[in-house]
Design a protein around this motif. Structure first.
Motif, PDB file in Angstrom:
ATOM      1  N   MET A  82       0.819  -1.205   0.000  1.00 49.12           N
ATOM      2  CA  MET A  82       0.000   0.000   0.000  1.00 49.12           C
ATOM      3  C   MET A  82       0.862   1.268   0.000  1.00 49.12           C
ATOM      4  SD  MET A  82      -2.989  -1.299  -0.205  1.00 49.12           S
ATOM      5  CE  MET A  82      -4.057   0.113   0.058  1.00 49.12           C
ATOM      6  N   SER A  83       2.048   1.191   0.602  1.00 49.76           N
ATOM      7  CA  SER A  83       2.921   2.372   0.661  1.00 49.76           C
ATOM      8  C   SER A  83       3.467   2.750  -0.707  1.00 49.76           C
ATOM      9  CB  SER A  83       4.080   2.125   1.638  1.00 49.76           C
ATOM     10  OG  SER A  83       5.024   1.211   1.097  1.00 49.76           O
ATOM     11  N   THR A  84       3.398   1.845  -1.673  1.00 48.58           N
ATOM     12  CA  THR A  84       3.912   2.133  -3.012  1.00 48.58           C
ATOM     13  C   THR A  84       2.883   2.831  -3.888  1.00 48.58           C
ATOM     14  OG1 THR A  84       3.212   0.039  -4.033  1.00 48.58           O
ATOM     15  CG2 THR A  84       5.331   0.047  -2.861  1.00 48.58           C
ATOM     16  N   LEU A  85       1.626   2.881  -3.443  1.00 47.71           N
ATOM     17  CA  LEU A  85       0.548   3.399  -4.282  1.00 47.71           C
ATOM     18  C   LEU A  85       0.432   4.913  -4.210  1.00 47.71           C
ATOM     19  CD1 LEU A  85      -2.247   0.780  -3.472  1.00 47.71           C
ATOM     20  CD2 LEU A  85      -0.532   0.711  -5.301  1.00 47.71           C
ATOM     21  N   GLN A  86       0.028   5.497  -5.324  1.00 47.96           N
ATOM     22  CA  GLN A  86      -0.253   6.926  -5.357  1.00 47.96           C
ATOM     23  C   GLN A  86      -1.646   7.180  -4.776  1.00 47.96           C
ATOM     24  OE1 GLN A  86       1.999   9.150  -6.094  1.00 47.96           O
ATOM     25  NE2 GLN A  86       3.527   7.642  -6.788  1.00 47.96           N
ATOM     26  N   GLU A  87      -1.948   8.458  -4.564  1.00 49.56           N
ATOM     27  CA  GLU A  87      -3.197   8.830  -3.894  1.00 49.56           C
ATOM     28  C   GLU A  87      -4.442   8.291  -4.618  1.00 49.56           C
ATOM     29  OE1 GLU A  87      -0.547  10.048  -1.580  1.00 49.56           O
ATOM     30  OE2 GLU A  87      -0.394  10.878  -3.606  1.00 49.56           O
ATOM     31  N   ASP A  88      -4.447   8.318  -5.944  1.00 51.21           N
ATOM     32  CA  ASP A  88      -5.637   7.884  -6.673  1.00 51.21           C
ATOM     33  C   ASP A  88      -5.736   6.372  -6.815  1.00 51.21           C
ATOM     34  OD1 ASP A  88      -3.553   7.529  -8.422  1.00 51.21           O
ATOM     35  OD2 ASP A  88      -4.471   8.617 -10.090  1.00 51.21           O
ATOM     36  N   GLU A  89      -4.789   5.644  -6.208  1.00 52.57           N
ATOM     37  CA  GLU A  89      -4.801   4.184  -6.287  1.00 52.57           C
ATOM     38  C   GLU A  89      -5.243   3.533  -4.978  1.00 52.57           C
ATOM     39  OE1 GLU A  89      -1.237   2.958  -9.236  1.00 52.57           O
ATOM     40  OE2 GLU A  89      -0.566   4.043  -7.439  1.00 52.57           O
ATOM     41  N   ILE A  90      -5.400   4.314  -3.928  1.00 54.26           N
ATOM     42  CA  ILE A  90      -5.726   3.766  -2.610  1.00 54.26           C
ATOM     43  C   ILE A  90      -7.214   3.917  -2.325  1.00 54.26           C
ATOM     44  CG2 ILE A  90      -5.309   3.960  -0.130  1.00 54.26           C
ATOM     45  CD1 ILE A  90      -2.562   4.937  -0.664  1.00 54.26           C
TER      46      ILE A  90
END
Length: 590
Positions: free
Chosen positions: A340-348
């Motif tokens: 989850m820490s690798t995801l950008q804002e629009d991916e979470i």
């Protein structure tokens, strides 16, 4: 309070209050000091053998985060409706900057690893660099950690893992390394606690919608929690995530049957699948997971057509002694958090529900703290994280005897983790019409985490009414849970092509999460930020939008347990959701 609580709470305080590591002397001590030690092997696990010396394991090393105190401060500010920063959630890069290790930490830890012949360039690092991982043979791990690895087998599940009962680190690294895993973290194999009963005759939704007491369906919950008639307005911008662990697979054929029966307009609706750390989602009907099936059926059914995401994370036993690849470390929380820490804002997803738990005492404090800090990072980024309170009442999530695991075998209540983490919202269970607390609803007080300020007033009020009842059986200064509740009995679902009834806070959690996901949909449609970490809002006034549950209790450990009452209580929290009242509290109308 019993003395063993004091030492644990001091450890947690020390972790949370630590600043950047202070410079070490040029002459670094080579002395190994104990970093973590168990008084006894956690209940349910038995010594089974010795792993081959050349069997490989993946050591994960949690480095001290440089400024977690500032991240925690930001989390509470962006989650507090009265603060000027409310709703200004942090970006991935802002979180990364706050948790990246101090340069000295990196230098010292890398020098230590190099001294054991490890190629620094081969290290696997998390996005912020606060976790590093390396694959080493057992004999090298034992040399690095001054430890003796053994194989342990779980008496009820048959799962096998490789663990130690204590490990050591060079003295000069104790202020730079928070935790090494797999070491003393046994856990309870992280399994869902949902129970089920086969329905012999498949019913139609129309015949059972009148009463949740008989059979709980989508329509029943929509009526009960006031979401009936609401049509999501921003389904492409909002997402609801469900986590899956322990080999739980969400079956698409079961999902389609469920929709055909209870929500025909969603018959062809499905979810996005994300596989993490070797996670799978087999579509073999005989491998369907009752927990995963239920979660996705009700998450999708209650939020349709909002995007649903199923995260299948690997990392559960069994250990295979003759394998030539790293042994399974059974630490899905951290693997999931790393992803989850690798995801950008629009991916979470804006809302994520998790229906799995361990007894808190089966999770060493150092590991629990780091996992909890990972949940805080997601909250700071605007995610509402919901966890089930467990199904053991005031006792064990596995139904075992209520004894402390400190070697003294003191009779105590057994809190559940991650429910005791102060950075997540915990869901207890109800039953009946009108709703009352269900007897298995997990609830109590943490022995690891001190009570957060946002809940001090209401919890102190409850404790004053409790008086000396159960004195010595629980830590009266610990983080109290649950925060909220939802219906948790008689849920009809489709599992392996057949109708079944489900029970548990595993059912309550995705249900409450669905209501929050709909609230986030309304906020996003109004060009407002999502709710994010719920608790500061809940405890400062959001609770007024909930239905207070004032009857019932959660017995266990040979006691009647805690009682539900007016206001917050450690059985149902503030109560169950009323969607229309939540919208009104947020300044929104349907």
């Amino acid at each position: 309070m019993a003395p063993w609580y004091l030492s644990i709470i001091f450890l947690v305080f020390a972790v949370y209050s630590s600043a950047a590591p202070s410079p070490s002397s040029t002459s670094l001590s080579k002395r190994l000091l104990t970093k973590s030690s168990l008084a006894q092997v956690p209940r349910g696990w038995n010594l089974h053998g010795t792993p081959p010396r050349h069997h490989t394991i993946k050591l994960r090393i949690g480095l001290r985060q440089s400024n977690f105190a500032e991240l925690e401060r930001a989390l509470f500010q962006v989650s507090d409706p009265s603060h000027i920063r409310y709703g200004l959630h942090l970006s991935k890069e802002e979180v990364k900057d706050l948790i990246a290790p101090h340069p000295e930490t990196l230098t010292l830890v890398e020098s230590w690893l190099a001294s054991h012949g490890i190629d620094i360039d081969s290290l696997d690092r998390s996005t912020a660099g606060d976790w590093i991982a390396v694959v080493v043979p057992i004999h090298q791990a034992e040399s690095m950690l001054g430890a003796d690895y053994r194989t342990y087998k779980h008496e009820s599940t048959g799962a096998e893992i490789v663990r130690v009962t204590s490990y050591r680190l060079p003295e000069h690294l104790h202020d730079h390394i928070d935790v090494v895993h797999p070491t003393t973290m046994f856990g309870g194999t992280l399994r869902p606690t949902v129970s089920r009963t086969r329905i012999r005759q498949r019913d139609t939704g129309a015949a059972v919608d009148a009463s949740c007491s008989t059979l709980t369906t989508l329509k029943c919950l929509q009526d009960l929690y006031n979401t009936a008639g609401y049509k999501p307005r921003a389904p492409s911008k909002n997402a609801y995530g469900i986590t899956g662990y322990a080999g739980q697979f969400a079956n698409l054929a079961d999902l389609k049957l469920f929709y055909q029966q209870y929500l025909p307009e969603a018959t062809n609706f499905t979810f996005k699948e994300v596989l993490i750390n070797g996670g799978q989602n087999s579509q073999n009907l005989s491998q369907a997971g009752v927990e995963a099936d239920f979660d996705m059926q009700y998450a999708g059914g209650l939020t349709f057509p909002t995007q649903n995401i199923f995260y299948s994370t690997g990392g559960s036993p069994p250990y295979i002694p003759d394998a030539n690849s790293p042994s399974n470390t059974n630490e899905p929380y951290q693997d999931w958090l790393d992803y989850m820490s690798t995801l950008q804002e629009d991916e979470i997803p804006q809302t994520i529900a998790t229906s799995y738990a361990d007894d808190e005492e089966s999770v060493p404090p150092d590991y629990a703290i780091r996992a909890c800090q990972g949940f805080a990072q997601l909250g700071a980024r605007g995610v509402s994280l919901l966890f089930g309170s467990g199904d053991g009442g005031v006792g064990s999530t596995e139904g075992s005897a209520c004894f402390s695991n400190d070697g003294k075998n003191t009779t105590v209540f057994l809190p559940s983790f991650p429910a005791t983490c102060p950075y997540v919202t915990v869901v207890g269970g109800t039953t009946g019409i009108p709703e009352v607390a269900v007897e298995f609803s997990g609830g109590g007080f943490s022995n690891y985490f001190s009570r957060p300020s946002y809940q001090s007033e209401v919890v102190n009020s409850y404790l004053q009414g409790l008086g000396t009842t159960y004195a010595g059986l629980f830590n009266s200064t610990g983080r109290a849970y649950p925060d909220v509740a939802a219906f948790s009995t008689n849920f009809t679902t489709i599992y392996e092509g057949q109708s079944e009834l489900l029970y548990g806070t595993s059912a309550a959690t995705p249900t409450f999460g669905a209501v929050i996901s709909l609230a986030n949909d309304a906020l996003i449609a109004a060009n407002k930020p999502p709710l994010g970490f719920l608790n500061p809002w809940l405890y400062s006034g959001g609770y007024k939008a909930l239905n207070d549950i004032t009857s019932g209790s959660n017995p266990g450990c040979g006691t009647a347990g805690f009682s539900a009452g007016v206001g917050w209580d450690p059985v149902t929290g503030f109560g169950t959701p009323d969607f229309q009242k939540i919208l009104a509290a947020l300044g929104l109308g349907q």
